[in-house]
Design a protein around this motif. Structure first.
Motif, PDB file in Angstrom:
ATOM      1  N   ASP A 193       0.823  -1.341   0.059  1.00 42.31           N
ATOM      2  CA  ASP A 193      -0.053   0.060   0.167  1.00 42.31           C
ATOM      3  C   ASP A 193       0.826   1.078  -0.079  1.00 42.31           C
ATOM      4  O   ASP A 193       1.471   1.329   1.038  1.00 42.31           O
ATOM      5  N   PRO A 194       0.849   1.985  -1.041  1.00 45.17           N
ATOM      6  CA  PRO A 194       1.916   3.308  -1.075  1.00 45.17           C
ATOM      7  C   PRO A 194       1.413   3.998   0.068  1.00 45.17           C
ATOM      8  O   PRO A 194       2.367   4.925   0.488  1.00 45.17           O
ATOM      9  N   ALA A 195       0.375   4.092   0.727  1.00 45.29           N
ATOM     10  CA  ALA A 195       0.068   4.980   1.955  1.00 45.29           C
ATOM     11  C   ALA A 195       0.937   4.619   2.909  1.00 45.29           C
ATOM     12  O   ALA A 195       0.833   5.479   3.794  1.00 45.29           O
ATOM     13  N   ARG A 196       1.209   3.423   3.108  1.00 47.35           N
ATOM     14  CA  ARG A 196       1.983   3.083   4.039  1.00 47.35           C
ATOM     15  C   ARG A 196       3.401   2.700   4.026  1.00 47.35           C
ATOM     16  O   ARG A 196       4.071   2.325   4.921  1.00 47.35           O
ATOM     17  N   GLY A 197       4.149   2.653   3.066  1.00 50.27           N
ATOM     18  CA  GLY A 197       5.381   2.751   2.493  1.00 50.27           C
ATOM     19  C   GLY A 197       5.771   2.918   1.307  1.00 50.27           C
ATOM     20  O   GLY A 197       4.905   2.537   0.276  1.00 50.27           O
ATOM     21  N   SER A 198       7.050   3.501   0.912  1.00 47.74           N
ATOM     22  CA  SER A 198       7.348   3.641  -0.327  1.00 47.74           C
ATOM     23  C   SER A 198       7.771   2.570  -1.170  1.00 47.74           C
ATOM     24  O   SER A 198       8.115   1.516  -0.523  1.00 47.74           O
ATOM     25  N   LEU A 199       7.632   2.620  -2.432  1.00 49.61           N
ATOM     26  CA  LEU A 199       8.301   1.634  -3.423  1.00 49.61           C
ATOM     27  C   LEU A 199       9.608   1.386  -3.194  1.00 49.61           C
ATOM     28  O   LEU A 199      10.101   0.249  -3.456  1.00 49.61           O
ATOM     29  N   GLU A 200      10.495   2.332  -3.063  1.00 47.42           N
ATOM     30  CA  GLU A 200      11.714   2.376  -2.985  1.00 47.42           C
ATOM     31  C   GLU A 200      12.304   1.577  -1.740  1.00 47.42           C
ATOM     32  O   GLU A 200      13.081   0.814  -1.734  1.00 47.42           O
ATOM     33  N   GLY A 201      11.607   1.653  -0.686  1.00 46.79           N
ATOM     34  CA  GLY A 201      11.697   0.943   0.394  1.00 46.79           C
ATOM     35  C   GLY A 201      11.396  -0.573   0.484  1.00 46.79           C
ATOM     36  O   GLY A 201      12.032  -1.536   0.837  1.00 46.79           O
ATOM     37  N   VAL A 202      10.326  -0.944  -0.338  1.00 48.31           N
ATOM     38  CA  VAL A 202      10.069  -2.412  -0.678  1.00 48.31           C
ATOM     39  C   VAL A 202      10.985  -2.915  -1.663  1.00 48.31           C
ATOM     40  O   VAL A 202      11.839  -3.867  -1.417  1.00 48.31           O
ATOM     41  N   ILE A 203      11.632  -2.137  -2.667  1.00 46.58           N
ATOM     42  CA  ILE A 203      12.635  -2.556  -3.605  1.00 46.58           C
ATOM     43  C   ILE A 203      13.905  -2.904  -2.777  1.00 46.58           C
ATOM     44  O   ILE A 203      14.666  -3.737  -2.945  1.00 46.58           O
ATOM     45  N   ASP A 204      14.216  -2.000  -1.788  1.00 48.26           N
ATOM     46  CA  ASP A 204      15.678  -1.972  -0.964  1.00 48.26           C
ATOM     47  C   ASP A 204      15.431  -3.357  -0.271  1.00 48.26           C
ATOM     48  O   ASP A 204      16.216  -4.036  -0.014  1.00 48.26           O
ATOM     49  N   ALA A 205      14.472  -3.453   0.394  1.00 46.68           N
ATOM     50  CA  ALA A 205      14.116  -4.721   1.178  1.00 46.68           C
ATOM     51  C   ALA A 205      14.123  -5.987   0.503  1.00 46.68           C
ATOM     52  O   ALA A 205      14.968  -6.922   0.797  1.00 46.68           O
ATOM     53  N   ALA A 206      13.851  -5.922  -0.567  1.00 42.69           N
ATOM     54  CA  ALA A 206      13.696  -7.372  -1.633  1.00 42.69           C
ATOM     55  C   ALA A 206      14.912  -7.452  -1.913  1.00 42.69           C
ATOM     56  O   ALA A 206      15.654  -8.652  -1.957  1.00 42.69           O
ATOM     57  N   GLN A 207      15.766  -6.491  -2.444  1.00 45.58           N
ATOM     58  CA  GLN A 207      17.033  -6.728  -3.062  1.00 45.58           C
ATOM     59  C   GLN A 207      17.969  -7.058  -1.908  1.00 45.58           C
ATOM     60  O   GLN A 207      18.900  -8.062  -2.159  1.00 45.58           O
ATOM     61  N   ARG A 208      18.106  -6.437  -0.610  1.00 48.40           N
ATOM     62  CA  ARG A 208      18.489  -7.114   0.467  1.00 48.40           C
ATOM     63  C   ARG A 208      18.356  -8.366   1.056  1.00 48.40           C
ATOM     64  O   ARG A 208      19.446  -9.208   1.260  1.00 48.40           O
ATOM     65  N   LEU A 209      17.264  -8.948   0.845  1.00 47.67           N
ATOM     66  CA  LEU A 209      16.772 -10.330   1.124  1.00 47.67           C
ATOM     67  C   LEU A 209      17.394 -11.340   0.125  1.00 47.67           C
ATOM     68  O   LEU A 209      17.858 -12.405   0.365  1.00 47.67           O
ATOM     69  N   VAL A 210      17.315 -10.842  -1.162  1.00 55.61           N
ATOM     70  CA  VAL A 210      17.908 -11.611  -2.107  1.00 55.61           C
ATOM     71  C   VAL A 210      19.393 -11.858  -1.928  1.00 55.61           C
ATOM     72  O   VAL A 210      19.738 -12.839  -2.004  1.00 55.61           O
ATOM     73  N   ARG A 211      19.852 -10.819  -1.823  1.00 60.77           N
ATOM     74  CA  ARG A 211      21.465 -10.769  -1.755  1.00 60.77           C
ATOM     75  C   ARG A 211      21.869 -11.737  -0.547  1.00 60.77           C
ATOM     76  O   ARG A 211      22.602 -12.576  -0.546  1.00 60.77           O
ATOM     77  N   ASP A 212      21.186 -11.358   0.759  1.00 64.18           N
ATOM     78  CA  ASP A 212      21.614 -11.903   1.860  1.00 64.18           C
ATOM     79  C   ASP A 212      21.170 -13.451   2.043  1.00 64.18           C
ATOM     80  O   ASP A 212      21.665 -14.316   2.631  1.00 64.18           O
ATOM     81  N   GLY A 213      19.995 -13.800   1.245  1.00 68.19           N
ATOM     82  CA  GLY A 213      19.479 -15.094   1.072  1.00 68.19           C
ATOM     83  C   GLY A 213      20.077 -16.041   0.065  1.00 68.19           C
ATOM     84  O   GLY A 213      20.356 -17.202   0.230  1.00 68.19           O
ATOM     85  N   LEU A 214      20.720 -15.431  -1.029  1.00 70.73           N
ATOM     86  CA  LEU A 214      21.060 -16.188  -2.100  1.00 70.73           C
ATOM     87  C   LEU A 214      22.651 -16.128  -2.179  1.00 70.73           C
ATOM     88  O   LEU A 214      23.289 -17.378  -2.514  1.00 70.73           O
ATOM     89  N   ALA A 215      23.318 -15.225  -1.849  1.00 68.09           N
ATOM     90  CA  ALA A 215      24.740 -15.069  -2.198  1.00 68.09           C
ATOM     91  C   ALA A 215      25.606 -15.486  -0.913  1.00 68.09           C
ATOM     92  O   ALA A 215      25.062 -15.607   0.325  1.00 68.09           O
ATOM     93  N   THR A 216      26.755 -16.012  -1.450  1.00 68.70           N
ATOM     94  CA  THR A 216      27.743 -16.182  -0.514  1.00 68.70           C
ATOM     95  C   THR A 216      28.063 -15.009   0.497  1.00 68.70           C
ATOM     96  O   THR A 216      27.741 -14.018  -0.048  1.00 68.70           O
ATOM     97  N   PRO A 217      28.627 -15.126   1.697  1.00 62.70           N
ATOM     98  CA  PRO A 217      29.131 -14.153   2.422  1.00 62.70           C
ATOM     99  C   PRO A 217      29.655 -12.942   1.569  1.00 62.70           C
ATOM    100  O   PRO A 217      29.486 -11.714   1.668  1.00 62.70           O
ATOM    101  N   GLY A 218      30.717 -13.344   0.963  1.00 71.10           N
ATOM    102  CA  GLY A 218      31.631 -12.338   0.150  1.00 71.10           C
ATOM    103  C   GLY A 218      30.919 -11.519  -0.902  1.00 71.10           C
ATOM    104  O   GLY A 218      31.485 -10.691  -1.259  1.00 71.10           O
ATOM    105  N   ALA A 219      29.892 -12.036  -1.158  1.00 68.34           N
ATOM    106  CA  ALA A 219      29.071 -11.415  -2.489  1.00 68.34           C
ATOM    107  C   ALA A 219      27.892 -10.445  -1.883  1.00 68.34           C
ATOM    108  O   ALA A 219      27.358  -9.775  -2.747  1.00 68.34           O
ATOM    109  N   ARG A 220      27.567 -10.396  -0.792  1.00 70.66           N
ATOM    110  CA  ARG A 220      26.772  -9.763  -0.337  1.00 70.66           C
ATOM    111  C   ARG A 220      26.923  -8.250  -0.139  1.00 70.66           C
ATOM    112  O   ARG A 220      28.004  -7.896   0.507  1.00 70.66           O
TER     113      ARG A 220
END
Length: 204
Positions: free
Chosen positions: A177-204
């Protein structure tokens, strides 16, 4: 009025009807989509829809096809604009951002397609499977590049990890819901989760 002018007006009206169908699909689903509602959104008379489409399902087919094509096109365009030497994990993050922007803000089409395909009758779903496979293939290629760079956590099965990622990204259309949080915030969270979840520690 010339034939060209008539054709242009007809094409514009057809696009408006397809856009309206995506709008209604996104909010009411396959079973709840009525031509009367589509006509109201498109600002045409309901019988006029039959000038462009022979049935409700043909119109829904078109709206879903446009959404799947748009999602793939916008992600591949974003990847094409990435630096040639961008690490694979960065390219994956770029795809995450492009997918979310397409799904949540570009138009109703992509979100409607993601939500509606599972609701379609089997014969209709089958017509869209090739487009779905083509889009998933783009993501499989990205994950394979991360693995080839040595940056994918070796404990993960790439195919399973990819389906979890896509499922999570697609689910944002249900809760964001754009009224409760920005799109950029959602994108940043998703990118962090993908990096932290998929990548080896050195690539995060």
């Amino acid at each position: 009025m010339t034939e060209t002018v008539r054709d242009t007006k007809s094409a514009r009206t057809r696009r408006r009807v397809v856009d309206a169908a995506a709008h209604v699909l996104l909010r009411r689903g396959y079973a709840g989509t009525r031509l009367a509602d589509v006509a109201e959104v498109a600002q045409v008379q309901a019988p006029a829809i039959y000038y462009y489409f022979s049935s409700r399902d043909e119109l829904i087919d078109e709206a879903v096809a446009v959404g799947l094509h748009r999602a793939r096109s916008l992600v591949t365009e974003a990847l094409a604009q990435a630096p040639a030497d961008a690490p694979a994990i960065d390219r994956l993050a770029i795809a995450v951002a492009a997918h979310l922007r397409t799904l949540l803000t570009h138009s109703d089409h992509a979100a409607a397609a993601v939500r509606t395909v599972p609701q379609l009758p089997e014969a209709m779903r089958e017509r869209h499977r090739e487009a779905q496979r083509d889009y998933v293939a783009v993501w499989r290629g990205l994950v394979a590049e991360v693995r080839d760079d040595g940056d994918l956590d070796p404990a993960l099965d790439p195919g399973t990890a990819l389906m979890v990622v896509l499922g999570a990204l697609n689910w944002t259309a249900e809760w964001w819901d754009p009224a409760r949080g920005s799109l950029e915030g959602v994108i940043d969270a998703a990118q962090r989760l993908v990096r932290d979840g998929l990548a080896t520690p050195g690539a995060r």
